[in-house]
Design a protein around this motif. Structure first.
Motif, PDB file in Angstrom:
ATOM      1  N   ILE A  88       0.849  -0.980  -0.190  1.00 49.05           N
ATOM      2  CA  ILE A  88       0.031   0.081  -0.052  1.00 49.05           C
ATOM      3  C   ILE A  88       0.796   1.336  -0.082  1.00 49.05           C
ATOM      4  N   ALA A  89       1.697   1.252   0.865  1.00 49.12           N
ATOM      5  CA  ALA A  89       2.717   2.410   0.943  1.00 49.12           C
ATOM      6  C   ALA A  89       3.598   2.547  -0.261  1.00 49.12           C
ATOM      7  N   GLY A  90       3.918   1.560  -0.795  1.00 51.59           N
ATOM      8  CA  GLY A  90       4.673   1.761  -2.117  1.00 51.59           C
ATOM      9  C   GLY A  90       3.939   2.448  -3.383  1.00 51.59           C
ATOM     10  N   GLY A  91       2.554   1.496  -3.444  1.00 51.47           N
ATOM     11  CA  GLY A  91       1.790   1.849  -4.566  1.00 51.47           C
ATOM     12  C   GLY A  91       1.556   3.387  -4.541  1.00 51.47           C
ATOM     13  N   LEU A  92       1.015   3.611  -3.369  1.00 54.00           N
ATOM     14  CA  LEU A  92       0.586   5.291  -3.200  1.00 54.00           C
ATOM     15  C   LEU A  92       1.575   6.235  -3.547  1.00 54.00           C
ATOM     16  N   THR A  93       2.837   6.024  -3.043  1.00 55.35           N
ATOM     17  CA  THR A  93       3.797   7.039  -3.122  1.00 55.35           C
ATOM     18  C   THR A  93       4.037   7.144  -4.611  1.00 55.35           C
ATOM     19  N   VAL A  94       4.113   5.959  -5.335  1.00 49.89           N
ATOM     20  CA  VAL A  94       4.134   5.797  -6.771  1.00 49.89           C
ATOM     21  C   VAL A  94       3.271   6.698  -7.455  1.00 49.89           C
ATOM     22  N   ILE A  95       2.002   6.272  -7.232  1.00 50.32           N
ATOM     23  CA  ILE A  95       0.861   6.779  -7.813  1.00 50.32           C
ATOM     24  C   ILE A  95       0.489   8.394  -7.591  1.00 50.32           C
ATOM     25  N   ILE A  96       0.878   8.647  -6.504  1.00 50.89           N
ATOM     26  CA  ILE A  96       0.724  10.411  -5.970  1.00 50.89           C
ATOM     27  C   ILE A  96       1.738  10.954  -6.811  1.00 50.89           C
ATOM     28  N   ALA A  97       3.124  10.469  -6.888  1.00 53.06           N
ATOM     29  CA  ALA A  97       4.083  10.923  -7.622  1.00 53.06           C
ATOM     30  C   ALA A  97       3.893  11.099  -9.072  1.00 53.06           C
ATOM     31  N   THR A  98       3.186  10.199  -9.680  1.00 46.45           N
ATOM     32  CA  THR A  98       2.884  10.019 -10.870  1.00 46.45           C
ATOM     33  C   THR A  98       1.821  11.149 -11.427  1.00 46.45           C
ATOM     34  N   VAL A  99       0.694  11.454 -10.374  1.00 45.48           N
ATOM     35  CA  VAL A  99      -0.475  12.279 -10.690  1.00 45.48           C
ATOM     36  C   VAL A  99       0.407  13.869 -10.667  1.00 45.48           C
ATOM     37  N   ALA A 100       1.530  14.002  -9.720  1.00 45.46           N
ATOM     38  CA  ALA A 100       1.893  15.280  -9.343  1.00 45.46           C
ATOM     39  C   ALA A 100       3.110  15.460 -10.477  1.00 45.46           C
ATOM     40  N   GLY A 101       3.352  14.687 -11.102  1.00 51.42           N
ATOM     41  CA  GLY A 101       4.346  14.714 -12.186  1.00 51.42           C
ATOM     42  C   GLY A 101       5.680  14.868 -11.837  1.00 51.42           C
ATOM     43  N   PHE A 102       5.910  13.995 -10.649  1.00 49.10           N
ATOM     44  CA  PHE A 102       7.228  13.971 -10.118  1.00 49.10           C
ATOM     45  C   PHE A 102       8.041  12.716 -10.375  1.00 49.10           C
ATOM     46  N   PRO A 103       9.419  12.628 -10.631  1.00 47.41           N
ATOM     47  CA  PRO A 103      10.155  11.687 -10.989  1.00 47.41           C
ATOM     48  C   PRO A 103      10.293  10.621  -9.684  1.00 47.41           C
ATOM     49  N   ILE A 104      10.098   9.509  -9.895  1.00 51.40           N
ATOM     50  CA  ILE A 104      10.322   8.722  -8.776  1.00 51.40           C
ATOM     51  C   ILE A 104      10.718   7.024  -9.383  1.00 51.40           C
ATOM     52  N   SER A 105      11.118   6.665  -8.209  1.00 47.99           N
ATOM     53  CA  SER A 105      11.368   5.082  -8.646  1.00 47.99           C
ATOM     54  C   SER A 105      10.873   4.324  -7.590  1.00 47.99           C
ATOM     55  N   THR A 106      10.154   3.102  -8.192  1.00 45.25           N
ATOM     56  CA  THR A 106       9.416   2.037  -7.510  1.00 45.25           C
ATOM     57  C   THR A 106      10.150   1.489  -6.600  1.00 45.25           C
ATOM     58  N   THR A 107      11.407   1.327  -6.967  1.00 48.42           N
ATOM     59  CA  THR A 107      12.484   0.628  -5.999  1.00 48.42           C
ATOM     60  C   THR A 107      12.686   1.528  -4.630  1.00 48.42           C
ATOM     61  N   HIS A 108      12.909   2.856  -4.911  1.00 50.00           N
ATOM     62  CA  HIS A 108      12.935   3.517  -3.790  1.00 50.00           C
ATOM     63  C   HIS A 108      11.620   3.462  -2.653  1.00 50.00           C
ATOM     64  N   SER A 109      10.605   3.731  -3.484  1.00 52.63           N
ATOM     65  CA  SER A 109       9.433   3.491  -2.561  1.00 52.63           C
ATOM     66  C   SER A 109       9.444   2.429  -2.013  1.00 52.63           C
ATOM     67  N   LEU A 110       9.611   1.012  -2.730  1.00 55.51           N
ATOM     68  CA  LEU A 110       9.437   0.014  -1.899  1.00 55.51           C
ATOM     69  C   LEU A 110      10.570  -0.166  -0.498  1.00 55.51           C
ATOM     70  N   THR A 111      11.822   0.471  -1.095  1.00 52.48           N
ATOM     71  CA  THR A 111      12.767   0.297   0.118  1.00 52.48           C
ATOM     72  C   THR A 111      12.255   1.205   1.378  1.00 52.48           C
TER      73      THR A 111
END
Length: 216
Positions: A88-111
């Protein structure tokens, strides 16, 4: 109930990963007007899927790391609620960043999610040595390695071009551009799929091979 929720949330994480990362590998194709948006996305999707399939044979090390084993005790790493929190934490972090247009790594989010859930579960007993060696160090080194390789390869191409007095052939350049974009997307599928799959392998009805096919 929790296992069903874990399956759904893991699919959400896979969806978030695709929404955020799928275009990155082919962004230069579209940005340089070498390919249309639709063509670029199709290339990314097909090559990412191919990488996901190949990860079936090369995935075990990543699956073990991102399941939490070694980072937290096995009793925690095998708990459904731990994996549910991470997904949940990883998925929400990635999707929020996607909607906001921020670059993000799924690896960083999961870590971050693994460490956050682990800290809450066992406090300072999180294996910070494993965190440094298996997560932080590779995340720090990979951009540095990419910078060195990018500079070196670009310099080599320039050297060959000037020494050989080659005539610029845009068609060949475009073909190479398509190939390189496909390789980047292939590598993403190869690297990211096992990380997502690792969260759901505690459901005994699933196998590594079956899950990799499902997620990809």
């Amino acid at each position: 109930m929790l296992l069903g929720a874990l399956f759904v949330v893991t699919l959400f994480l896979a969806y978030s990963n695709g929404a955020n990362d799928n275009f990155k590998g082919v962004a230069t194709l579209f940005g340089s007007q070498t390919a249309s948006y639709k063509t670029a996305i199709w290339l990314a999707t097909i090559t990412t899927f191919a990488g996901s399939v190949v990860s079936i044979f090369l995935a075990e090390a990543l699956i073990k790391s991102f399941s939490g084993k070694g980072l937290v005790p096995d009793a925690i790493a095998n708990a459904t609620d731990f994996h549910l929190a991470v997904a949940i934490a990883g998925g929400l972090t990635v999707i929020i960043a996607t909607v906001a247009g921020f670059p993000i790594s799924t690896t960083h989010s999961l870590t971050g999610a693994l460490v956050g859930a682990g800290k809450l579960a066992i406090g300072t007993k999180v294996n910070f040595t494993a965190l440094g060696n298996s997560f932080v160090l590779p995340l720090l080194l990979s951009p540095i390695i990419a910078i060195a390789l990018g500079a070196g390869i670009y310099s080599l191409f320039n050297y060959i071009y000037h020494k050989s007095n080659l005539t610029k052939n845009q068609k060949i350049i475009d073909i190479c551009h398509y190939i390189s974009a496909g390789v980047v997307s292939f590598a993403r599928g190869l690297n990211d799929t096992p990380k997502i799959v690792s969260l759901i392998l505690i459901i005994q009805a699933f196998s590594i091979h079956g899950l990799l096919h499902t997620i990809s």
